[in-house]
Design an enzyme around this catalytic site. Structure first.
Site, short mmCIF file in Angstrom:
data_model
loop_
_atom_site.label_atom_id
_atom_site.label_comp_id
_atom_site.label_asym_id
_atom_site.label_seq_id
_atom_site.Cartn_x
_atom_site.Cartn_y
_atom_site.Cartn_z
N TYR A 156 66.97 149.52 21.98
CA TYR A 156 66.42 148.23 22.43
C TYR A 156 65.02 148.02 21.86
CZ TYR A 156 69.98 148.47 26.16
OH TYR A 156 71.14 148.57 26.89
N GLY B 202 78.06 144.49 29.20
CA GLY B 202 76.95 144.55 30.15
C GLY B 202 75.64 144.29 29.46
N GLU B 203 74.57 144.89 29.95
CA GLU B 203 73.23 144.78 29.37
C GLU B 203 72.69 143.35 29.44
OE1 GLU B 203 73.08 146.65 25.46
OE2 GLU B 203 74.67 148.04 26.04
N GLY B 204 73.33 142.48 30.20
CA GLY B 204 72.90 141.09 30.28
C GLY B 204 73.50 140.19 29.23
#
EC number: 2.4.2.21
Length: 338
Positions: free
Chosen positions: A98, A305-307
């Site tokens: 990230y 996931g992860e937004g």
């Protein structure tokens, strides 16, 4: 903003006096929408989204300019039980990814014009295995809730929360089963891709956790403490902070929905400021959304996931807001029929 609580009792108190939607802004946005150069209702759900957003922002002609994506990372003791297709060290590795800009969430944030923050939650100290003991102490849960609360940018006008944590679909399944009822099998899915005997083992872990903590599971915050993870608690804290600040939220997938469901169980109005960005391919997600009364915007078969699914939905909401605020009225355009 520093969290206004130092105990679970203090966190509960947050929900006793929640601000309401701005009724005047809703009225103004609704009135404006009826005068725009289009047949009534022609933009479908976009019209409802824009009016909803206007009410929470408090502006009948709003703008969406500063979306924030807040990612929370935590490790789970249950990961040692083989509930994921990936080893626990992937959490730390993905956080590095990230920060280097190499993940899917980075690319989607760029496209959506969203800022992105990453909060690491004691990655060197996983939660405890919830089949043996509560995942967190009360102090640990409060710290995670506060970390989420304090990660929210007070200048943002939209919030998406995401997560990274090997084993967290197992924790999310346990939370959902505890809050909504039903069997472990009903709420446990493939997560990172487990199948066959690995999925059976994952389901057993959820069932063991529910049995181990059965006496405590009538309290939503005890559900979160006993079965959750630091990153799931932080997401709940961030969503709560947004509710207090009247910042609209787009919910992501199954893990995010499980975090939000804890707040919904405390008081259903805790999620009035939130919409569901998408329904994920994690099998229990549609049922979880139904239980908290949210209709997803998108169904793209995503399960990262992860937004990520919620981030894709940002530009749908932005389009809705742009039409409400930017279109001409019939009178302004000199168009007949308005």
């Amino acid at each position: 903003m520093k969290a206004p609580f130092t105990s679970l009792a203090g966190f509960r108190a947050v929900f006793e006096t929640l601000p309401q939607v701005d009724a005047e802004a809703v009225e103004a946005a609704t009135a404006r929408n009826e005068t725009l150069t289009k047949p009534k209702g022609a933009l479908g759900r976009l019209e409802d989204l824009a009016i909803w957003y206007a009410g929470w922002i408090g502006d009948g002609r709003p703008a969406l300019e500063r979306p924030q994506v807040a990612i929370f990372a935590g490790n789970h003791g249950i990961a040692a039980r083989g509930v994921s297709a990936f080893p626990p060290e992937v959490t730390v590795q993905m956080v590095a990814n990230y920060r280097a800009g190499g993940a899917a969430v980075n690319q989607l944030c760029h496209v959506a014009g969203a800022s992105m923050t990453v909060t690491e939650l004691e990655l060197d100290r996983p939660t405890l295995d919830f089949t043996v003991s509560p995942a967190m102490t009360e102090d640990e849960l409060v710290a995670a809730l506060a970390a989420g609360w304090e990660a929210v940018d007070d200048e943002s006008d939209l919030l998406v929360v995401g997560e990274m944590g090997i084993g967290n679909t197992t924790a999310a399944a346990a939370i959902a089963a505890a809050l909504f009822g039903g069997t472990a099998a009903e709420w446990t899915g493939r997560g990172s891709g487990v199948a066959g005997s690995a999925l059976e083992a994952k389901t057993r872990v959820v069932a063991e956790g529910l049995e181990r903590h059965g006496d405590a599971l009538s309290d939503p915050l005890e559900v979160l403490r006993c079965l959750g993870g630091r990153e799931i608690a932080a997401m709940a804290g961030a969503i709560a902070r947004a509710r207090v600040g009247r910042t609209p939220v787009i919910l992501d997938g199954f893990i995010c929905t499980s975090a939000a469901a804890v707040l919904h169980a405390l008081t259903p109005s805790a999620l009035d400021h939130a919409i569901a960005g998408h329904v994920s391919a994690e099998g229990a997600h549609p049922a979880a959304l139904a239980r908290i009364g949210k209709e997803p915007l998108l169904d793209l078969g995503m399960r990262l996931g992860e937004g990520t699914g919620a981030i894709v939905a940002i530009n749908i909401l932005r389009s809705a807001v742009a039409c409400l605020s930017g279109m001409a009225t019939f009178a302004e355009a000199g168009v007949s029929g308005g």
